[in-house]
Each structure stands twice: as C-alpha cells, then as structure tokens.
Write a protein that holds these residues in place. Sequence first.
Motif, PDB file in Angstrom:
ATOM      1  N   CYS A  90      46.606  16.134  32.889  1.00  0.00           N
ATOM      2  CA  CYS A  90      45.327  17.078  33.315  1.00  0.00           C
ATOM      3  C   CYS A  90      44.058  17.022  32.546  1.00  0.00           C
ATOM      4  CB  CYS A  90      45.532  18.575  33.466  1.00  0.00           C
ATOM      5  SG  CYS A  90      46.783  18.990  34.783  1.00  0.00           S
ATOM      6  N   LYS A  91      44.062  16.199  31.406  1.00  0.00           N
ATOM      7  CA  LYS A  91      43.332  16.116  30.128  1.00  0.00           C
ATOM      8  C   LYS A  91      43.448  14.600  29.774  1.00  0.00           C
ATOM      9  CE  LYS A  91      46.432  16.577  27.014  1.00  0.00           C
ATOM     10  NZ  LYS A  91      46.852  15.321  25.966  1.00  0.00           N
ATOM     11  N   THR A  92      42.366  14.142  29.192  1.00  0.00           N
ATOM     12  CA  THR A  92      42.319  13.118  28.356  1.00  0.00           C
ATOM     13  C   THR A  92      41.686  13.112  26.942  1.00  0.00           C
ATOM     14  OG1 THR A  92      41.999  11.684  30.313  1.00  0.00           O
ATOM     15  CG2 THR A  92      41.351  10.598  28.330  1.00  0.00           C
ATOM     16  N   ASP A  93      42.595  12.863  25.748  1.00  0.00           N
ATOM     17  CA  ASP A  93      42.084  13.204  24.586  1.00  0.00           C
ATOM     18  C   ASP A  93      41.772  12.011  23.830  1.00  0.00           C
ATOM     19  OD1 ASP A  93      42.436  15.955  24.892  1.00  0.00           O
ATOM     20  OD2 ASP A  93      44.701  15.611  24.240  1.00  0.00           O
ATOM     21  N   HIS A 105      36.407  16.873  13.889  1.00  0.00           N
ATOM     22  CA  HIS A 105      35.086  16.512  14.028  1.00  0.00           C
ATOM     23  C   HIS A 105      34.609  15.328  15.087  1.00  0.00           C
ATOM     24  CE1 HIS A 105      33.951  19.796  11.264  1.00  0.00           C
ATOM     25  NE2 HIS A 105      34.784  18.978  10.356  1.00  0.00           N
ATOM     26  N   SER A 106      35.533  14.295  15.004  1.00  0.00           N
ATOM     27  CA  SER A 106      35.417  13.216  15.919  1.00  0.00           C
ATOM     28  C   SER A 106      36.651  13.469  17.009  1.00  0.00           C
ATOM     29  CB  SER A 106      35.380  11.969  14.995  1.00  0.00           C
ATOM     30  OG  SER A 106      34.447  11.924  13.989  1.00  0.00           O
ATOM     31  N   THR A 107      37.002  14.401  17.396  1.00  0.00           N
ATOM     32  CA  THR A 107      38.145  14.409  18.435  1.00  0.00           C
ATOM     33  C   THR A 107      37.354  15.024  19.730  1.00  0.00           C
ATOM     34  OG1 THR A 107      39.842  14.590  16.937  1.00  0.00           O
ATOM     35  CG2 THR A 107      40.288  15.503  19.052  1.00  0.00           C
ATOM     36  N   LYS A 108      37.722  14.568  20.775  1.00  0.00           N
ATOM     37  CA  LYS A 108      36.853  15.143  22.133  1.00  0.00           C
ATOM     38  C   LYS A 108      38.067  15.222  23.060  1.00  0.00           C
ATOM     39  CE  LYS A 108      32.967  14.618  24.941  1.00  0.00           C
ATOM     40  NZ  LYS A 108      31.768  13.715  25.460  1.00  0.00           N
ATOM     41  N   THR A 201      31.481   6.427  21.071  1.00  0.00           N
ATOM     42  CA  THR A 201      31.019   7.588  20.347  1.00  0.00           C
ATOM     43  C   THR A 201      31.572   8.670  19.310  1.00  0.00           C
ATOM     44  OG1 THR A 201      29.269   8.042  22.475  1.00  0.00           O
ATOM     45  CG2 THR A 201      29.674   9.767  20.954  1.00  0.00           C
ATOM     46  N   GLN A 202      32.954   8.828  19.635  1.00  0.00           N
ATOM     47  CA  GLN A 202      33.598   9.417  19.049  1.00  0.00           C
ATOM     48  C   GLN A 202      33.832   8.842  17.241  1.00  0.00           C
ATOM     49  OE1 GLN A 202      32.904  11.971  20.965  1.00  0.00           O
ATOM     50  NE2 GLN A 202      34.606  12.728  19.315  1.00  0.00           N
ATOM     51  N   ILE A 203      34.063   7.314  17.706  1.00  0.00           N
ATOM     52  CA  ILE A 203      34.317   6.410  16.559  1.00  0.00           C
ATOM     53  C   ILE A 203      33.123   6.556  15.594  1.00  0.00           C
ATOM     54  CG2 ILE A 203      34.749   4.008  15.733  1.00  0.00           C
ATOM     55  CD1 ILE A 203      36.370   3.653  18.176  1.00  0.00           C
TER      56      ILE A 203
END
Length: 303
Positions: A90-93, A105-108, A201-203
């Motif tokens: 149900c989600k993608t991390d 801070h760089s986790t979505k 973007t997170q990287i």
Amino acid sequence: MVALHKCHAVTLTSCCTSALLSVQLGWQIGEEGSVIMPEPLFTPRADREQLTQLAFEEFNMTGFFLCDQPVLSLYSVGKITGTVVDLGHCKTDISVIAEGQVNYHSTKRLPYGGADLDKLMASLLEQRGLKCSDPQRLKELCARASSLPSSSEEAAAGEVHTLPDGQSITIAGEGQQLAQALLNPSLLGKDLSDLPSATVTQIMQHPDGPTRKAFAENVLLCGGGSCIPDLGTRFVTELQSVSPPSLQPAMCNCPDYMPEHTLKYSSWMGAAILSKMVFQQNQHITKLDYEEAGPMVVHKKCC
C-alpha cells in the motif's frame, strides 16, 4: 469481514504469534529465545514501546531488538550506505542510508503500491469486457517491465494465463502497463511525480556531494514489487535519464551466495545477518534492561 477493537486485535495477534513461536520455532515455556524485528519507517514512539512490552511481558523473550526496515534491506546485499526503494503493498518508501543510519530528512513515503496495481489490473480487463476472479494473482503472473518507456513490441503478443481456480485470461499489453504504473503513479490517478524523479530528488537533498554519489551508486529496489521481471533494469535506466551529470546511478546486485527471492524478503534476510552481531555482542535489549527501564528502553537501545 470481522471488525476488531484494538485490544481484541492485540489479543488475536498475541495468540497467533505465540502459536508461531511455539510451533514453528519450537520454543517452550521458560525456554524462550531472542528476536530481532524490522521496524517500518515512521513508527510512532508509542508503538515501539508497545512492541517492547509485548516482547517481554507477553512472550517472555530473553532479548529483543528493533532495526529500521530499509537498513536491514541494505544489509541483505552487503551494503551499509545507499538508497532503498521499497515497493510495498500500500506504500512505496524511498530511504537514503549513510553508514547504517536512515537520513529521515531525505526519506519519503509515496501513498501507492501493489494494491493499486491490483485495481488497475481489474480496470484494464473490464475495459475489454473481462472479469477476473483474482487480479492480484494475475498481476503476479503477467507484470513485466519493457526495456524502454516507449517499447511496445512485446505488448502486441498475447499470452494466456491460467489462475488457480481454472480461469484462463489472455493478456496483451496489460503486463507492461502495470510495471509502467509502478514507476509513474500518475497512471494510477495519483498526483505524484514519477518514482525515478522522486528518488533523485531525495538523493539530492543531502548536502555532501561524495555522499550523494554513494547514495546514487548503491540503489536497492526491494519489496514485493521488485519481483516484476526487468523492473530493476528499467528503473535504473530512467534514474540515469533524470539524474544530473554528477550522479551515476547503479543498482545493488544481490550476491550470488544469497538465496532466491532475497530482495522480496530483504528486511528479513538482513535481520538474519544482523542478529549474528547484535545478540553475540550484547547490543540488544535484555530482560534486565527492560526490568530496569521499562518499555522506554527501546528508544535508548534501538535508536
């Protein structure tokens, strides 16, 4: 469907876990062992404390340890620094990890996953006037990624898939559409950027250039969605197309000595590896630790 109050759900979970520990692991009352548990991202403090309390008061464990799920996934391929993209139900991390620590801070978290592909599978078949008895199973049978976003030569050839109940359905291009939707959630009706762009973007949020380079060169695609054939190759190709010249994205390959489906169960495999160090070096929560500090000890020992 049965609705359970939270306290009843905890009781049911306790009963199921007790049966698992006694039957599958052979634990006997008074001879319980130790457990290391993967911890999903963004787990509330209260839930961590409740898990710790259950471990010692309900299951009488001799030792307990929590570790971030993406960190364990990275351990499963022999890495401690990299970017983990976990394709869940149900989600993608998307998690960036430096020296075994999640950089929150760089986790979505993206609110879509395999369950959305099940719905898409059913919708695509309905457009052809077909009704599928088990869209999830059919998805697992036919989903595959094409080599390029514009590739359609494979979609022209139909394939017949037979479900466990005997129903046979011919699949044409639906399999490629499922994989494409996993990388581009706008095809699922989600107002989200595509997965490769979100990963870059997170990287790029990390301020240190060499560290960003390490994140990009060690990308791990794991979870149930990673089992889609050729998805990793397609994903890294799109990552490279949206990355700045300073980054050269590359996938983490599963070591040859690891068993099949390691990436599907990567956090479990990583926990098996980490447990050999945690418990031997006494880094876990012991029963004495719990008796002295209570459930809040988890925030000190498993930070």
